[in-house]
Scaffold this motif. Structure first.
Motif, PDB file in Angstrom:
ATOM      1  N   ILE A 279      -5.732   3.021  18.626  1.00  0.00           N
ATOM      2  CA  ILE A 279      -6.329   3.135  17.293  1.00  0.00           C
ATOM      3  C   ILE A 279      -5.455   2.366  16.299  1.00  0.00           C
ATOM      4  N   LEU A 280      -5.951   2.248  15.085  1.00  0.00           N
ATOM      5  CA  LEU A 280      -5.195   1.625  13.992  1.00  0.00           C
ATOM      6  C   LEU A 280      -4.724   2.717  13.039  1.00  0.00           C
ATOM      7  N   ALA A 281      -3.561   2.497  12.401  1.00  0.00           N
ATOM      8  CA  ALA A 281      -3.028   3.526  11.511  1.00  0.00           C
ATOM      9  C   ALA A 281      -2.269   2.913  10.347  1.00  0.00           C
ATOM     10  N   LEU A 282      -2.263   3.653   9.250  1.00  0.00           N
ATOM     11  CA  LEU A 282      -1.512   3.282   8.059  1.00  0.00           C
ATOM     12  C   LEU A 282      -0.994   4.571   7.433  1.00  0.00           C
ATOM     13  N   THR A 283       0.245   4.544   6.956  1.00  0.00           N
ATOM     14  CA  THR A 283       0.824   5.682   6.251  1.00  0.00           C
ATOM     15  C   THR A 283       1.093   5.276   4.809  1.00  0.00           C
ATOM     16  N   LEU A 284       0.724   6.135   3.889  1.00  0.00           N
ATOM     17  CA  LEU A 284       1.005   5.901   2.467  1.00  0.00           C
ATOM     18  C   LEU A 284       1.815   7.065   1.914  1.00  0.00           C
ATOM     19  N   ARG A 285       2.809   6.741   1.122  1.00  0.00           N
ATOM     20  CA  ARG A 285       3.605   7.760   0.429  1.00  0.00           C
ATOM     21  C   ARG A 285       3.207   7.699  -1.039  1.00  0.00           C
ATOM     22  N   GLN A 286       2.785   8.833  -1.554  1.00  0.00           N
ATOM     23  CA  GLN A 286       2.417   8.913  -2.968  1.00  0.00           C
ATOM     24  C   GLN A 286       3.518   9.648  -3.713  1.00  0.00           C
ATOM     25  N   GLN A 287       4.029   9.011  -4.762  1.00  0.00           N
ATOM     26  CA  GLN A 287       4.941   9.683  -5.675  1.00  0.00           C
ATOM     27  C   GLN A 287       4.356   9.526  -7.060  1.00  0.00           C
ATOM     28  N   ASP A 288       3.862  10.640  -7.576  1.00  0.00           N
ATOM     29  CA  ASP A 288       3.116  10.655  -8.827  1.00  0.00           C
ATOM     30  C   ASP A 288       1.933   9.685  -8.708  1.00  0.00           C
ATOM     31  N   GLN A 289       1.883   8.614  -9.494  1.00  0.00           N
ATOM     32  CA  GLN A 289       0.756   7.688  -9.442  1.00  0.00           C
ATOM     33  C   GLN A 289       1.070   6.407  -8.651  1.00  0.00           C
ATOM     34  N   VAL A 290       2.203   6.368  -7.967  1.00  0.00           N
ATOM     35  CA  VAL A 290       2.619   5.172  -7.226  1.00  0.00           C
ATOM     36  C   VAL A 290       2.443   5.405  -5.728  1.00  0.00           C
ATOM     37  N   PHE A 291       1.765   4.469  -5.056  1.00  0.00           N
ATOM     38  CA  PHE A 291       1.571   4.518  -3.614  1.00  0.00           C
ATOM     39  C   PHE A 291       2.390   3.420  -2.957  1.00  0.00           C
TER      40      PHE A 291
END
Length: 108
Positions: A89-101
């Motif tokens: 499969i394909l994957a992506l991880t995003l870290r959100q800190q307040d309004q910044v990804f």
């Protein structure tokens, strides 16, 4: 370059006030993909697990706090999400800190 299709990998995970981790998973294949997620703390101790079915040519994107009940997902959390699938499969991880990804690496 595009993302690699993988069937076993890890993603970084962090949940605390003002910070959350999002995962996006996609099944580029022609058959269902059974995906197992295991959230582990920084010591490698398993905290929560989930099994998902991604139908062909579909994607799923959720914050960890949407995938796992708050009662079993401690906050703050610093650790990882181990992912295994019965097909690549394909994957992506995003870290959100307040309004910044920020995109985070997927570790084979």
């Amino acid at each position: 370059p595009g993302s690699l299709e993988l069937s076993s990998f890890a993603m970084l995970a962090e949940v605390r006030p003002g910070v959350n981790t999002a995962v996006a998973l996609a099944n580029p294949g022609e058959t269902d993909a059974i995906v197992r997620l295991a959230v582990k703390n920084a010591n490698g101790i398993s905290l929560a697990g989930k099994i998902l079915t991604l139908t062909p040519k579909t994607q799923l994107s959720r914050f960890l706090t949407e995938l796992f009940d708050a009662a079993i997902l401690p906050a703050p959390l610093e650790g990882s999400i181990d992912v295994t699938a019965d097909r690549p499969i394909l994957a992506l991880t995003l870290r959100q800190q307040d309004q910044v990804f920020t995109s985070m690496p997927t570790l084979p």
